[in-house]
Design a protein around this motif. Structure first.
Motif, short mmCIF file in Angstrom:
data_model
loop_
_atom_site.label_atom_id
_atom_site.label_comp_id
_atom_site.label_asym_id
_atom_site.label_seq_id
_atom_site.Cartn_x
_atom_site.Cartn_y
_atom_site.Cartn_z
N THR A 42 70.28 34.41 -38.21
CA THR A 42 69.15 35.31 -37.96
C THR A 42 67.98 34.97 -38.89
OG1 THR A 42 70.68 37.04 -37.31
CG2 THR A 42 68.45 37.72 -37.85
N ALA A 43 68.29 34.76 -40.16
CA ALA A 43 67.24 34.38 -41.10
C ALA A 43 66.62 33.05 -40.71
CB ALA A 43 67.81 34.32 -42.51
N ARG A 44 67.46 32.14 -40.25
CA ARG A 44 66.96 30.83 -39.81
C ARG A 44 66.05 30.98 -38.60
NH1 ARG A 44 70.65 25.49 -38.64
NH2 ARG A 44 68.91 24.13 -38.16
N ALA A 45 66.43 31.85 -37.68
CA ALA A 45 65.62 32.05 -36.47
C ALA A 45 64.22 32.52 -36.83
CB ALA A 45 66.30 33.07 -35.55
N LEU A 46 64.12 33.38 -37.80
CA LEU A 46 62.81 33.89 -38.19
C LEU A 46 61.99 32.87 -38.98
CD1 LEU A 46 63.87 37.49 -39.20
CD2 LEU A 46 62.74 36.77 -37.10
N SER A 47 62.63 32.22 -39.93
CA SER A 47 61.88 31.30 -40.78
C SER A 47 61.44 30.04 -40.05
CB SER A 47 62.70 30.93 -42.02
OG SER A 47 63.85 30.20 -41.64
N GLU A 48 62.28 29.53 -39.14
CA GLU A 48 61.92 28.28 -38.48
C GLU A 48 60.75 28.48 -37.51
OE1 GLU A 48 65.49 27.02 -36.61
OE2 GLU A 48 65.30 28.43 -34.95
N THR A 100 61.59 22.12 -32.43
CA THR A 100 62.45 23.19 -32.94
C THR A 100 63.26 23.82 -31.82
OG1 THR A 100 60.85 23.66 -34.69
CG2 THR A 100 62.43 25.37 -34.20
N VAL A 101 62.65 24.04 -30.68
CA VAL A 101 63.36 24.64 -29.55
C VAL A 101 64.47 23.71 -29.07
CG1 VAL A 101 63.12 25.35 -27.13
CG2 VAL A 101 61.47 26.12 -28.82
N ARG A 102 64.18 22.39 -28.98
CA ARG A 102 65.22 21.44 -28.56
C ARG A 102 66.39 21.44 -29.54
NH1 ARG A 102 60.90 18.24 -26.81
NH2 ARG A 102 60.72 17.26 -28.85
N ALA A 103 66.09 21.42 -30.83
CA ALA A 103 67.15 21.41 -31.85
C ALA A 103 67.98 22.70 -31.78
CB ALA A 103 66.54 21.25 -33.24
N ALA A 118 58.18 30.57 -38.00
CA ALA A 118 56.98 30.59 -38.85
C ALA A 118 56.63 29.18 -39.31
CB ALA A 118 57.20 31.51 -40.04
N PHE A 119 57.63 28.41 -39.67
CA PHE A 119 57.38 27.04 -40.12
C PHE A 119 56.84 26.18 -38.98
CE2 PHE A 119 58.71 22.67 -41.03
CZ PHE A 119 58.06 22.48 -42.24
N ALA A 120 57.39 26.32 -37.77
CA ALA A 120 56.93 25.52 -36.63
C ALA A 120 55.49 25.86 -36.27
CB ALA A 120 57.84 25.73 -35.43
N VAL A 121 55.12 27.14 -36.34
CA VAL A 121 53.74 27.55 -36.05
C VAL A 121 52.80 26.98 -37.11
CG1 VAL A 121 52.19 29.54 -35.96
CG2 VAL A 121 54.34 29.58 -34.72
N ALA A 122 53.18 27.07 -38.38
CA ALA A 122 52.34 26.53 -39.45
C ALA A 122 52.21 25.01 -39.32
CB ALA A 122 52.93 26.90 -40.81
N GLU A 123 53.29 24.34 -38.98
CA GLU A 123 53.26 22.89 -38.81
C GLU A 123 52.37 22.51 -37.62
OE1 GLU A 123 56.47 19.21 -38.60
OE2 GLU A 123 57.16 21.25 -38.28
N GLY A 124 52.45 23.28 -36.54
CA GLY A 124 51.61 23.02 -35.38
C GLY A 124 50.13 23.24 -35.69
N ALA A 125 49.83 24.30 -36.44
CA ALA A 125 48.43 24.56 -36.83
C ALA A 125 47.90 23.45 -37.72
CB ALA A 125 48.33 25.91 -37.54
N ALA A 126 48.70 22.97 -38.64
CA ALA A 126 48.28 21.87 -39.51
C ALA A 126 48.06 20.60 -38.70
CB ALA A 126 49.32 21.64 -40.61
N ALA A 127 48.92 20.34 -37.73
CA ALA A 127 48.76 19.15 -36.89
C ALA A 127 47.47 19.23 -36.07
CB ALA A 127 49.96 18.98 -35.97
N ALA A 128 47.19 20.41 -35.52
CA ALA A 128 45.96 20.59 -34.75
C ALA A 128 44.73 20.41 -35.64
CB ALA A 128 45.94 21.96 -34.09
N GLN A 129 44.79 20.92 -36.87
CA GLN A 129 43.66 20.76 -37.78
C GLN A 129 43.47 19.30 -38.17
OE1 GLN A 129 44.58 23.48 -40.94
NE2 GLN A 129 43.71 25.22 -39.87
N GLY A 130 44.57 18.58 -38.31
CA GLY A 130 44.48 17.15 -38.61
C GLY A 130 43.79 16.38 -37.49
#
Length: 113
Positions: free
Chosen positions: A42-48, A103-106, A50-62
């Motif tokens: 459950t903790a993993r479901a929540l944290s991953e 993340t969804v595939r994994a 948030a991390f995937a959204v942050a990683e996607g936002a950083a990639a878009a900004q790049g």
């Protein structure tokens, strides 16, 4: 009929996210009914997420930063056209969806075993 090996990140998210939710639902329901402390899954479901959204936002900004530099060079060379803006938007969307789809595939692979 030839089918692509990778249907695309958006298709992956749309197809596999409901399956991942269905696989996690019984675990979440059991935790909520028993009042037990959240399991690591459950903790993993929540944290991953948030991390995937942050990683996607950083990639878009790049992508945006790189395209701004390229556009500046094109403007000074007199080669800029508004069509470049549409290409940048498509690249930004693709870059932002890639971490979420990964993340969804994994999750689907791990939870469906």
């Amino acid at each position: 009929m030839h089918r692509p090996k990778n249907p695309g990140d958006l298709a992956t998210i749309l197809l596999l996210a409901p399956a991942v939710i269905a696989l996690r639902w019984p675990m979440l329901l059991a935790e909520s009914l028993t009042g037990a402390t959240p399991r690591p899954e459950t903790a993993r479901a929540l944290s991953e997420k948030a991390f995937a959204v942050a990683e996607g936002a950083a990639a878009a900004q790049g992508v945006l930063a790189a395209s701004m530099l390229a556009a500046t060079g094109r403007m000074f060379a007199g080669q800029f056209s508004p069509a470049h803006l549409a290409a940048v938007q498509a690249k930004m969307v693709a870059a932002s969806l890639r971490p979420v789809a990964r993340t969804v595939r994994a999750n689907h692979r791990r939870l469906s075993r």
